[in-house]
Design a protein around this motif. Structure first.
Motif, PDB file in Angstrom:
ATOM      1  N   ALA A 108      -1.981 -24.002 -59.465  1.00 61.57           N
ATOM      2  CA  ALA A 108      -1.656 -23.157 -58.307  1.00 61.57           C
ATOM      3  C   ALA A 108      -2.811 -22.189 -58.019  1.00 61.57           C
ATOM      4  N   HIS A 109      -3.398 -21.621 -59.076  1.00 59.91           N
ATOM      5  CA  HIS A 109      -4.575 -20.746 -58.888  1.00 59.91           C
ATOM      6  C   HIS A 109      -5.701 -21.517 -58.206  1.00 59.91           C
ATOM      7  N   ALA A 110      -5.941 -22.747 -58.675  1.00 62.20           N
ATOM      8  CA  ALA A 110      -7.022 -23.564 -58.114  1.00 62.20           C
ATOM      9  C   ALA A 110      -6.772 -23.841 -56.629  1.00 62.20           C
ATOM     10  N   GLY A 138      -4.901 -14.017 -56.126  1.00 61.21           N
ATOM     11  CA  GLY A 138      -4.397 -13.417 -57.368  1.00 61.21           C
ATOM     12  C   GLY A 138      -3.047 -13.995 -57.757  1.00 61.21           C
ATOM     13  N   HIS A 139      -2.125 -13.098 -58.167  1.00 55.36           N
ATOM     14  CA  HIS A 139      -0.756 -13.537 -58.454  1.00 55.36           C
ATOM     15  C   HIS A 139       0.185 -13.104 -57.332  1.00 55.36           C
ATOM     16  N   GLY A 140      -0.356 -12.969 -56.132  1.00 56.79           N
ATOM     17  CA  GLY A 140       0.402 -12.487 -54.972  1.00 56.79           C
ATOM     18  C   GLY A 140       1.357 -13.519 -54.405  1.00 56.79           C
ATOM     19  N   LEU A 180       0.616 -26.089 -64.515  1.00 52.09           N
ATOM     20  CA  LEU A 180       1.033 -25.911 -63.113  1.00 52.09           C
ATOM     21  C   LEU A 180       0.607 -24.537 -62.593  1.00 52.09           C
ATOM     22  N   HIS A 181       0.732 -23.522 -63.439  1.00 50.14           N
ATOM     23  CA  HIS A 181       0.309 -22.165 -63.077  1.00 50.14           C
ATOM     24  C   HIS A 181      -1.190 -22.155 -62.717  1.00 50.14           C
ATOM     25  N   GLU A 182      -2.001 -22.808 -63.549  1.00 49.64           N
ATOM     26  CA  GLU A 182      -3.455 -22.821 -63.307  1.00 49.64           C
ATOM     27  C   GLU A 182      -3.815 -23.684 -62.090  1.00 49.64           C
TER      28      GLU A 182
END
Ligand SMILES: [Zn+2]
Ligand SMILES: [Zn+2]
Length: 263
Positions: free
Chosen positions: A180-182, A189-191, A176-178
């Motif tokens: 979200a990046h996509a 970034g992680h903003g 899920l983290h990755e």
């Protein structure tokens, strides 16, 4: 809708799949000392693939996350014809099982590892949020990071070591983290934009420390006098003091290193 009910038996684990208060399938798990699990499923009822898949996901997460098995083999059988077995096979294949053999009568044998289950779960989750014609999935060998979103190749990758030493729920969190990046793109970034998107997907934001992987994979393990444990992938070349015992270097807090059992 089906639900999975724990059935109490004297020898091993068993479950019943129940629909509208009647038992539609019985599942019995036996485990060898080497960690090979065999799940026997028998059914004569007609079942639908989509809800069966949810049942299997629950079950598979349980058997791998509670370290019941290393590899899981499923034997499907039915006194009825193939029609009863086919949706089961499809559901299992979508959950990361590979068809090994088809029995001559109505039945089949399939098997899965935690890695193949993790892959199926990752791809199914990606399919819900991003276009699989654009984004691909693969495993990598990362030890210090759990996963990666590669914007150039448009690939989400997850560490094999993460799967080996973490629960499938934690693996799912990294997926899920990755994703979200996509979705938000590299510049975010992680903003705040990333955080909002990740939370909307169900990411709980627990930081990956790499400790569980290091405890199993790092060749050097060190202890300070207070008993804090530290891991290194390379042999430390200069004296190191425990950062938990003190913020600055002090001989009293020096870490004593030795080769770990993992190496
Ligand atoms: Zn990230
Ligand atoms: Zn310490």
């Amino acid at each position: 809708m089906f639900s999975l009910i724990d059935a109490v038996t004297s020898n091993g684990y068993a479950w019943r799949v129940v629909r509208a208060e009647s038992v539609v399938a019985e599942l019995r798990l036996s485990i060898t000392n080497a960690g090979l699990g065999t799940l026997k499923i028998s059914t004569d009822a007609s079942l639908d693939t989509a809800s069966l898949r949810r049942v299997f996901e629950q079950l598979v997460v349980k058997v791998f996350d509670e370290n019941m098995v290393r590899k899981l083999q499923v034997v499907v059988s039915s006194k009825a014809q193939d029609a009863a077995v086919q949706p089961l096979i499809v559901a299992l294949e979508k959950s990361g099982f590979e068809l090994a053999a088809r029995a001559p009568a109505a039945g089949a044998k399939l098997s899965a590892t935690k890695l193949s289950v993790a892959e199926a779960m990752a791809i199914a989750t990606m399919a819900r949020h991003i276009d699989l014609n654009v984004w691909g999935f693969r495993f990598d060998n990362g030890k210090r990071r759990a996963g990666q979103c590669n914007y150039t190749e448009r690939v989400i990758s997850i560490s094999k070591h993460l799967v080996a030493h973490h629960s499938l729920d934690e693996v799912q969190q990294v997926v899920l983290h990755e994703i979200a990046h996509a979705l938000v793109g590299k510049d975010a970034g992680h903003g705040p934009l990333f955080k909002k998107q990740a939370a909307a997907l169900g990411y709980r934001g627990k930081n990956f420390t790499g400790r569980e992987i290091a405890a199993n994979e790092a060749p050097w393990v060190g202890h300070c006098k207070a008993g804090h444990v530290h891991y290194r992938y390379r042999q430390p070349t200069r004296p190191l003091a425990c950062g938990l015992c003190g913020k600055t270097f002090s001989r009293a807090n020096q870490i004593v290193w030795q080769r770990s059992k993992a190496s």
